[in-house]
Every structure is written in C-alpha cells, then in structure tokens.
Motif scaffolding. Sequence first.
Motif, short mmCIF file in Angstrom:
data_model
loop_
_atom_site.label_atom_id
_atom_site.label_comp_id
_atom_site.label_asym_id
_atom_site.label_seq_id
_atom_site.Cartn_x
_atom_site.Cartn_y
_atom_site.Cartn_z
N LEU A 355 0.67 -1.17 -0.37
CA LEU A 355 0.25 0.32 -0.08
C LEU A 355 0.87 1.19 0.06
O LEU A 355 1.95 1.09 0.71
N THR A 356 0.71 2.63 -0.60
CA THR A 356 1.22 3.79 -0.63
C THR A 356 -0.25 4.70 -0.28
O THR A 356 -1.06 4.32 -0.82
N GLY A 358 -0.22 7.51 -1.88
CA GLY A 358 -0.83 7.80 -3.30
C GLY A 358 -2.64 6.83 -2.52
O GLY A 358 -3.61 8.23 -3.21
N TYR A 359 -2.28 6.20 -2.95
CA TYR A 359 -3.76 5.29 -2.88
C TYR A 359 -4.42 5.50 -2.04
O TYR A 359 -6.29 5.76 -1.99
N LEU A 360 -4.16 5.74 -0.17
CA LEU A 360 -5.36 6.30 0.34
C LEU A 360 -5.74 8.08 0.37
O LEU A 360 -6.85 8.13 -0.11
N ILE A 361 -5.27 8.55 -0.81
CA ILE A 361 -5.70 9.94 -0.75
C ILE A 361 -6.65 9.65 -1.90
O ILE A 361 -7.35 10.45 -1.86
N GLU A 362 -6.11 8.96 -2.85
CA GLU A 362 -7.41 8.34 -4.15
C GLU A 362 -8.32 8.20 -3.42
O GLU A 362 -9.89 7.89 -3.87
N ARG A 363 -8.62 7.70 -1.92
CA ARG A 363 -9.32 7.12 -1.70
C ARG A 363 -10.41 7.97 -0.82
O ARG A 363 -11.26 7.47 0.05
N GLY A 364 -9.43 8.63 -0.72
CA GLY A 364 -10.50 10.43 -0.18
C GLY A 364 -9.73 10.80 1.36
O GLY A 364 -10.11 12.30 2.13
N LEU A 375 -1.32 5.31 7.29
CA LEU A 375 -0.70 3.86 6.59
C LEU A 375 0.16 2.94 7.75
O LEU A 375 -0.32 1.14 7.72
N ALA A 376 0.35 3.59 8.83
CA ALA A 376 1.49 2.88 10.15
C ALA A 376 -0.02 1.65 11.01
O ALA A 376 1.06 0.55 10.96
N ASP A 389 -2.89 -10.78 1.61
CA ASP A 389 -2.70 -10.24 -0.13
C ASP A 389 -2.97 -8.74 -0.36
O ASP A 389 -4.17 -8.53 0.44
N GLU A 390 -2.39 -8.13 -1.46
CA GLU A 390 -3.32 -6.60 -1.11
C GLU A 390 -5.27 -6.89 -1.71
O GLU A 390 -5.31 -5.97 -1.10
#
Length: 406
Positions: A355-356, A358-364, A375-376, A389-390
């Motif tokens: 996970l990055t 950037g993905y969390l930002i894309e999710r809002g 992230l932590a 897995d992912e």
Amino acid sequence: MRMPPTDWANRRGLAALIAALDQKARFVGGAVRDTLLDREVKDVDIATPLLPDDVMERLKAASIKVVPTGIAHGTVTAVLPDGPVEITTLRRDVSTDGRRATVAFSDDWQEDAARRDFTINALSADPQTLEIFDYFDGLDDLEHLRIRFIGSAGERIAEDHLRIMRYFRFLARFGQQQVDEEAFNACTAAAEKLETLSRERVADELLKLLSTTDPKFAISKMQSTGIFDHIVEEIDEHAGDFLDQIVAREERLQIKPTAIRRLVALLPKDAEKASRIAKSLKLSKKMQRAIAERHIPDFSVGAEKRGANLADIRALAYRTHLGAARDIALLFADDGALPDLLAQLKDWQVPTFPLTGGYLIERGLTPGPIVAQTLAKIEAAWIAQGFPDETWIKKFVEEQDLTSQS
C-alpha cells in the motif's frame, strides 16, 4: 620432513612466480601450517631474501602483475589467475613498542622466522622439494596442537601487545582445552597493555576469535583472568554460560556461527549498554546496526515499535530482516519453541507492504501527516493478520471511513 603435495601449490602462475624469483623463495606461515593439519588453505604467502624493488622488477619482467601493497615493510602482492600471493622480503626487528615495529631487511631465514609469534607459524617450505624448515620445534607443537610463543612469551608480547588476542584466537581455532602455562601467564600479566592498542585492531581479533568453531574455552579463560576487562567496559556476568548455550544450539541445529551473534551473547542485554560497547570497539556502522537489531528491548507489535513478539517471528523478520530475526530466536527463544520459529523463517520471503500513501489519498484521505499515520495503522493490522494479499488490504481500506480522518 616434507610437506605433502597440495592443490594450492599447483596454482596457475605460481611456478612462474617462483622461477622469476630465481628459486629464492619459500612458502611460509599459515599455508604450511594448515597443509600439515590437512585444513583448507586460503591465503598463500611467500618469503624471499630478495629486496622488494628487485621482486617488483623480476615479476614485471616475467609479465606477472604485481602491486606494492606494503612495500615499505617489504611486502608486494602478485596477482595470479587463482588468487593473489603476498611476497615479503626477509626482515628483522630493529625496535618495537608493543604497537608497531621498525624493521630492516635481512637475508637470514631463521632471523625472519624468529619475528613471528608462535612456533607453528614459523614453519616454511621449499616450493621445489617441499622440504620443511623448522627452527623452533614448531612441528612438535603442531602435532600436539600446542600454542607456544617463540622464545620468551613475555618478550614476544612486549613486541606486539595484540599477540595476547592472537594467542586466545589460536587457542580457540585449534580446539585446545588446555593452555601453555608460560604463554597464558604472560598474556595475563600484560593484559592491561591491550588498552594501549587501537580499538579497531582489538575488535578485529575479537571477532576472528568469535568466528572460530568453538571459542568457549578461550573466552572462559579470558573472563576468569580479567583479560576481558581490558577489551570492553563490561560484559554480562553470565556471558560465558550464555555463549556456551548459543554455541551448543548452533552445533545441534547445524547453523553456521557468526561473530556478531556470539558477540551479542557476551554483551549486556541492555540495548544502550550494548550499543555503547559496540561504539567503544569502533565497530563499523553496519556492525553497530546489527548489534542494535539483536537487542530489541520490546517485542510487542505496534505502529511505532520496531519489533514483534517472539511467537510471531515473521513479524519480527519483517520489522528487521531475516538474519536478525533468526539470531534473536537463537539468542532468546526457549529450547522448545526454537525449532518451530526457525522453521517459520526457512525459505520464507519477507513481503513488501503493497500500500502507498497515494492510494489512500485517491480513496479520500487528505494529504498530510494523517497519511503516514493511517498507513502505519493499516500496516500494523496487515502484519497482525499474517501478511495477507493486496485484496485483503484494499478490502480493509474500504471498510475504513477515511474522510472522517481527514
């Protein structure tokens, strides 16, 4: 007596090197000693009465690459196809102060042999006939694996105080469970002289000692006489017993010993003390990090913790690395739990957190410190679940109300 024929004596280019020196050369030191003990020979050293400049000219004339690696002290290195060979002009000591020696070149083989530390290291052999030259009864000492200084032990140690450390390293290397009284007493009497040496030199010898198959006896003798007090500021009071346990585990599980793992066994279990000692020994930053990794004081899992419970050895490996986790298990796990912990690490590939931010930002999630914090949190949950897995991670993220955390 002659040295038995060996593969290393037939290395490519070695015969041409000897010929270039006009046969004025002998094999010396460890190559001769270890061949007689039927042990693997790694380094080949040659001595010659020829002066260094003459050696350089002769080898260049024979189209042999040569490097002046220590020409001021009489040593050059021939670069051969099967590995380098050091060639050193015969020497005699002019003066010594316990840390370094001033030397003069010589043409006397016995005079050069007398400069060496132990009788078993003063053997030499003719490259053509393989005849062995033994000026100080080294062959008899070798037969009995007896580590004995050449001449007066006290005088040899006064010439170079590091020979105290070398004595115990050779004692460990050859598996002896008894000491030469003169050598041992001289080492004990001069132990405080170790403090006059650079920490790097002392640490290098200590690590070599700990790398031997079984250093327990040598270390115990150093402890019982207080020699260790002049090497590190303090060691664990039960360090000898702990080292015995680690060596026994390595032997039982057929795990290759490492000097760092065994050094950790000797150091205090307090991480700050261990770190301070590692710095005082002037160990490399890489070694200091390795010691710190193996002194994790808190094994609980958490976003800001750099460890994991020993019961979850893979989480620990993820937070550090496989080598550190394996060593921590060997050092701290119960005998009953150890085999399973090591089995969990065998052939396991440490995963990469997929996970990055950037993905969390894309999710809002709003950019900022909250991204790293979230992230932590997710990473801790992922570790606790055993590195799924992912797909699991994305489902976990979808279940979070990220907008409310912005």
